[in-house]
Design an enzyme around this catalytic site. Structure first.
Site, PDB file in Angstrom:
ATOM      1  N   CYS A   2      10.635  49.468   8.246  1.00  0.00           N
ATOM      2  CA  CYS A   2       9.648  48.526   8.736  1.00  0.00           C
ATOM      3  C   CYS A   2      10.389  47.483   9.563  1.00  0.00           C
ATOM      4  O   CYS A   2      11.609  47.461   9.614  1.00  0.00           O
ATOM      5  CB  CYS A   2       8.941  47.850   7.577  1.00  0.00           C
ATOM      6  SG  CYS A   2       8.374  49.015   6.332  1.00  0.00           S
ATOM      7  N   ARG A  27      10.130  50.474  14.955  1.00  0.00           N
ATOM      8  CA  ARG A  27      10.762  50.670  13.647  1.00  0.00           C
ATOM      9  C   ARG A  27       9.813  51.255  12.607  1.00  0.00           C
ATOM     10  O   ARG A  27      10.216  51.913  11.672  1.00  0.00           O
ATOM     11  CB  ARG A  27      11.288  49.329  13.132  1.00  0.00           C
ATOM     12  CG  ARG A  27      12.473  48.816  13.887  1.00  0.00           C
ATOM     13  CD  ARG A  27      12.988  47.588  13.225  1.00  0.00           C
ATOM     14  NE  ARG A  27      13.532  47.890  11.921  1.00  0.00           N
ATOM     15  CZ  ARG A  27      14.815  48.007  11.664  1.00  0.00           C
ATOM     16  NH1 ARG A  27      15.685  47.842  12.622  1.00  0.00           N
ATOM     17  NH2 ARG A  27      15.244  48.279  10.456  1.00  0.00           N
ATOM     18  N   TRP A  71       5.832  50.677   7.692  1.00  0.00           N
ATOM     19  CA  TRP A  71       5.916  52.144   7.615  1.00  0.00           C
ATOM     20  C   TRP A  71       5.763  52.438   6.134  1.00  0.00           C
ATOM     21  O   TRP A  71       6.677  52.209   5.353  1.00  0.00           O
ATOM     22  CB  TRP A  71       7.273  52.577   8.150  1.00  0.00           C
ATOM     23  CG  TRP A  71       7.495  54.041   8.290  1.00  0.00           C
ATOM     24  CD1 TRP A  71       7.192  54.824   9.371  1.00  0.00           C
ATOM     25  CD2 TRP A  71       8.141  54.906   7.346  1.00  0.00           C
ATOM     26  NE1 TRP A  71       7.591  56.111   9.147  1.00  0.00           N
ATOM     27  CE2 TRP A  71       8.180  56.197   7.910  1.00  0.00           C
ATOM     28  CE3 TRP A  71       8.681  54.726   6.067  1.00  0.00           C
ATOM     29  CZ2 TRP A  71       8.732  57.281   7.264  1.00  0.00           C
ATOM     30  CZ3 TRP A  71       9.233  55.815   5.418  1.00  0.00           C
ATOM     31  CH2 TRP A  71       9.254  57.085   6.017  1.00  0.00           C
ATOM     32  N   ASN A  97      11.312  44.834   3.553  1.00  0.00           N
ATOM     33  CA  ASN A  97      11.725  46.204   3.905  1.00  0.00           C
ATOM     34  C   ASN A  97      12.508  46.749   2.723  1.00  0.00           C
ATOM     35  O   ASN A  97      13.274  46.006   2.103  1.00  0.00           O
ATOM     36  CB  ASN A  97      12.686  46.213   5.099  1.00  0.00           C
ATOM     37  CG  ASN A  97      11.983  45.940   6.399  1.00  0.00           C
ATOM     38  OD1 ASN A  97      10.766  45.829   6.443  1.00  0.00           O
ATOM     39  ND2 ASN A  97      12.769  45.804   7.455  1.00  0.00           N
ATOM     40  N   GLY A  98      12.373  48.037   2.462  1.00  0.00           N
ATOM     41  CA  GLY A  98      13.139  48.635   1.366  1.00  0.00           C
ATOM     42  C   GLY A  98      12.219  49.138   0.280  1.00  0.00           C
ATOM     43  O   GLY A  98      10.999  49.278   0.489  1.00  0.00           O
ATOM     44  N   GLU A 468      19.758  70.020  18.708  1.00  0.00           N
ATOM     45  CA  GLU A 468      19.255  68.742  19.201  1.00  0.00           C
ATOM     46  C   GLU A 468      18.000  68.952  20.057  1.00  0.00           C
ATOM     47  O   GLU A 468      17.027  68.195  19.959  1.00  0.00           O
ATOM     48  CB  GLU A 468      20.366  68.022  19.985  1.00  0.00           C
ATOM     49  CG  GLU A 468      19.995  66.708  20.626  1.00  0.00           C
ATOM     50  CD  GLU A 468      19.451  65.667  19.648  1.00  0.00           C
ATOM     51  OE1 GLU A 468      19.541  65.843  18.432  1.00  0.00           O
ATOM     52  OE2 GLU A 468      18.887  64.664  20.137  1.00  0.00           O
ATOM     53  N   LYS A 472      14.255  67.411  19.351  1.00  0.00           N
ATOM     54  CA  LYS A 472      13.471  66.647  20.332  1.00  0.00           C
ATOM     55  C   LYS A 472      12.066  67.256  20.469  1.00  0.00           C
ATOM     56  O   LYS A 472      11.071  66.540  20.526  1.00  0.00           O
ATOM     57  CB  LYS A 472      14.150  66.627  21.724  1.00  0.00           C
ATOM     58  CG  LYS A 472      15.466  65.872  21.795  1.00  0.00           C
ATOM     59  CD  LYS A 472      15.334  64.375  21.761  1.00  0.00           C
ATOM     60  CE  LYS A 472      15.425  63.772  20.404  1.00  0.00           C
ATOM     61  NZ  LYS A 472      16.716  63.479  19.830  1.00  0.00           N
ATOM     62  N   GLU A 475      10.035  66.299  17.288  1.00  0.00           N
ATOM     63  CA  GLU A 475       9.638  64.909  17.043  1.00  0.00           C
ATOM     64  C   GLU A 475       8.789  64.315  18.148  1.00  0.00           C
ATOM     65  O   GLU A 475       7.952  63.477  17.862  1.00  0.00           O
ATOM     66  CB  GLU A 475      10.835  64.012  16.695  1.00  0.00           C
ATOM     67  CG  GLU A 475      11.822  63.790  17.782  1.00  0.00           C
ATOM     68  CD  GLU A 475      13.002  62.917  17.343  1.00  0.00           C
ATOM     69  OE1 GLU A 475      12.886  62.100  16.422  1.00  0.00           O
ATOM     70  OE2 GLU A 475      14.073  63.071  17.967  1.00  0.00           O
ATOM     71  N   HIS A 491      19.202  88.923  12.432  1.00  0.00           N
ATOM     72  CA  HIS A 491      19.286  88.951  10.956  1.00  0.00           C
ATOM     73  C   HIS A 491      18.016  88.413  10.302  1.00  0.00           C
ATOM     74  O   HIS A 491      18.050  87.954   9.175  1.00  0.00           O
ATOM     75  CB  HIS A 491      20.517  88.169  10.486  1.00  0.00           C
ATOM     76  CG  HIS A 491      21.796  88.767  10.964  1.00  0.00           C
ATOM     77  ND1 HIS A 491      22.293  89.963  10.490  1.00  0.00           N
ATOM     78  CD2 HIS A 491      22.666  88.367  11.931  1.00  0.00           C
ATOM     79  CE1 HIS A 491      23.419  90.256  11.113  1.00  0.00           C
ATOM     80  NE2 HIS A 491      23.669  89.308  12.004  1.00  0.00           N
ATOM     81  N   LYS A 590      12.341  54.500  13.805  1.00  0.00           N
ATOM     82  CA  LYS A 590      13.616  54.573  14.508  1.00  0.00           C
ATOM     83  C   LYS A 590      14.812  54.521  13.556  1.00  0.00           C
ATOM     84  O   LYS A 590      15.749  55.274  13.691  1.00  0.00           O
ATOM     85  CB  LYS A 590      13.688  53.409  15.502  1.00  0.00           C
ATOM     86  CG  LYS A 590      14.963  53.353  16.314  1.00  0.00           C
ATOM     87  CD  LYS A 590      14.959  54.441  17.356  1.00  0.00           C
ATOM     88  CE  LYS A 590      16.236  54.466  18.177  1.00  0.00           C
ATOM     89  NZ  LYS A 590      16.367  55.740  18.888  1.00  0.00           N
TER      90      LYS A 590
END
Ligand code: M6R
Length: 595
Positions: A2, A27, A71, A97-98, A468, A472, A475, A491, A590
């Protein structure tokens, strides 16, 4: 995850808080709110964006206040669960936050004592606890309350009767912004106050900071403490969109500039070597690179480059999977990579290793961030503020830092390091030429945007590049994308290939080219469309695949950086075609500051 901002000064707090929250939206952003101190404390909060909060906010006069973008972790997304949270007497407001792990038992005690709770959050217990401990001394009440808390937190608290803010932290970032003339700040991220001041003080675990309109003081269990001030050399302009439709696109386009900035002053004009102002470690027997997400993909490239140039066995480990310092070889070095320097999983791995006496080098983008506290030395990337949730320019600059590190510790024949060094000088020009192919990439993205799944394949040092690229696509474009070492397709994953599973293949000019061509033929034989990322000189590839994106030729070690740049653009334009919320993907934040 957050975002927190607190302000006390001579300006109207509401405007300062709203502006700061807009900068923090990346964030965490399911809901947000502000509290302003006037005759009492007035709170305004809602589900949704800061812009909506601003539109619906009443007149709020007052020169001290706190704000938060949330968040959700404990309690669903609702107005009641949004921060700030007041105690039941309306005197103490808190943003947090946390995660408070003992909140249920605290809530039970407080409820028995007559406290009435309004939200389902763990955070609300903090304002009630402070109110319970308050006997006229605000600082004392906060420090007693934080002693009762288990878990992780960064909090900023405001009391109706005191024209000051109090901040405290444990395992979550909290930073003071100092500006004696305009006012002082306590925030979770420097971007919240960068428009007002570039003077930041990073708090440490156990610190209690008091901010008034004229100054800040910090104490911990030993009494008053001094923490050093850091100048944040990011212009406030760098965190604005500068005419781009999205931050992600702007940040992709900044790559040539920031790659040169990360190299700048570090490549010596006189051969050999680089200038990193790092102490050398003697007799290294092994190097472990620890990181999460995109930074982990940089670590995977670093693992190969470092092993090749230094001859020291290197391995990349996902931070949340790190087994502890005992797993380290004697005489080994731990490299922690984190753009934010605040990722909880990475910090936890480094902290335990630091306590066990490991030698640690940090690579980060954020000056003063927590990661440096657990490291003997820090190598900064100079990517500048990255606002989009998707990491782009911070990945490429991490790779540059790792290349420099590998050269600095190189034991390979001098020509190998010298060649990498020369090619690094030309790197930004090559990235520039990929950006010039944007119209072609956009066209491919138009076609690919109709598919819901994609495979990405490569071999060797480009395998991290497809990991990577797949991240991308997931997300920002919400495409179910999976990356494989090309040899692995047969396989199992072959079973999923069909005309609706496009395969994106990296075909560089190195010894992986021939086996890649074999893999592509196998894929084509199963009816899947193939898009190749191939060098400008590779005309033959046209015969084999459906479409080609051209990337400049480069030595193998540098090719992941170029291929990822092309994949970033591809993911961005697929996301744009699909109408996705590119800079702020759902469910993501983020900086992941909870374990
Ligand atoms: O700040 P960090 O580099 O430690 O962050 C690690 C990951 O959370 C981050 O790279 C994440 O995977 C990005 N959103 C990917 O684009």
């Amino acid at each position: 995850m957050c975002g927190i901002i607190g302000y006390v000064g001579n300006k109207e707090a509401k405007q300062v808080l709203l502006k700061g929250l807009k900068r923090l939206q990346y964030r965490g952003y399911d809901s947000c709110g502000i509290a302003v101190r006037n005759d009492g404390i007035t709170i305004h909060k809602n589900v949704g964006t800061v812009e909506e909060l601003e539109r619906t906010s009443p007149k709020l006069k007052g020169r001290a206040g706190i704000g938060h973008t949330r968040w959700a972790t404990h309690g669903g997304v609702s107005q009641l669960n949004a921060h700030p949270h007041l105690d039941c007497t309306g005197t103490v407001a808190v943003v947090h936050n946390g995660v408070i792990t003992n909140y249920a038992e605290l809530k039970e005690h407080l409820t028995k004592e007559g406290h009435v709770f309004r939200s389902d959050t763990d955070s609300e217990v903090i304002s009630h606890l402070i109110e319970k401990h308050y006997r006229g001394n605000f600082e004392e009440a906060v420090s007693r309350a934080v002693r009762d808390l288990s878990g992780s937190f960064a909090i900023v608290v405001m009391h109706r009767d005191h024209p000051k803010l109090i901040g405290a932290r444990r395992e979550c970032p909290l930073i003071l912004g100092k500006n004696e003339r305009a006012g002082n700040f306590i925030a979770s991220d420097v971007l919240a106050f960068l428009e007002h001041t570039d003077r930041a003080v990073y708090l440490e675990d156990g610190d209690i900071a008091v901010a008034t309109d004229t100054g800040v003081t910090i104490t911990n269990s030993d009494g008053p403490v001094e923490r050093s001030e850091v100048r944040i050399e990011w212009g406030a302009e760098e965190s604005k969109k500068a005419g781009y439709e999205h931050f992600m696109l702007k940040e992709i386009h900044e790559q040539p500039k920031v790659i040169d900035r990360t190299l700048s002053g570090r490549i010596k004009a006189v051969e050999p070597g680089v200038e990193l102002e790092l102490k050398h470690y003697d007799n290294l027997s092994g190097i472990t690179l620890i990181a999460c997400g995109t930074s982990y993909h940089a670590a995977l490239v670093g693992e190969q480059v470092i092993s090749e140039l230094t001859g020291i066995p290197a391995r990349a480990v996902i931070a949340s999977e790190f087994k502890g310092a005992d797993a380290l070889r004697p005489e080994s070095l731990l490299i922690g990579i984190s753009q934010s320097g605040e990722t909880a999983d990475t910090l936890r791995a480094l902290k335990t290793s630091h306590e066990a006496g490991a030698r640690i080098l940090a690579i980060t983008n954020v000056p003063g961030s927590t990661i440096s506290r657990y490291a003997d030395q820090t190598l900064y990337t100079y990517a500048g503020p990255e606002v989009a949730v998707a990491a782009t320019k911070t990945f490429t600059t991490q790779l540059v830092a790792l290349y420099l590190l590998a050269i600095a510790y190189s034991k390979a024949p001098a020509y190998a390091a010298a060649r990498l060094k020369d090619d690094l000088r030309a790197l930004s020009g090559k990235v520039e030429s990929i950006l010039e192919s944007e119209p072609q990439i956009m066209e491919q993205a138009g076609y690919l945007s109709h598919f819901h799944n994609a495979f990405l394949i490569a071999r060797g040092i480009n395998y991290p590049a497809v990991l990577e690229g797949a991240l991308k696509l997931k997300e920002v474009a919400y495409v179910h994308a999976e990356a494989f070492p090309a040899g692995e397709l047969k396989h199992g994953p072959f079973a999923l290939l069909s005309a609706v599973t496009p395969v994106i293949a990296i075909v560089p000019e190195d010894d992986t080219r021939e086996p890649m061509l074999t893999s592509i033929k196998e894929v084509k034989a199963r009816g899947a469309p193939v898009l190749a990322l191939a060098t400008e000189n590779d005309e033959a590839i046209e015969q084999l695949v459906d479409t080609v994106i051209r990337v400049p030729a480069a030595q193998a070690m540098l090719s992941p950086l170029l291929n990822v740049t092309a994949l970033q653009l591809l993911a961005y334009y697929i996301a744009r075609e699909r109408g996705c919320p590119i800079d702020m993907p759902v469910n993501l934040a983020k900086s992941v500051t909870v374990p």
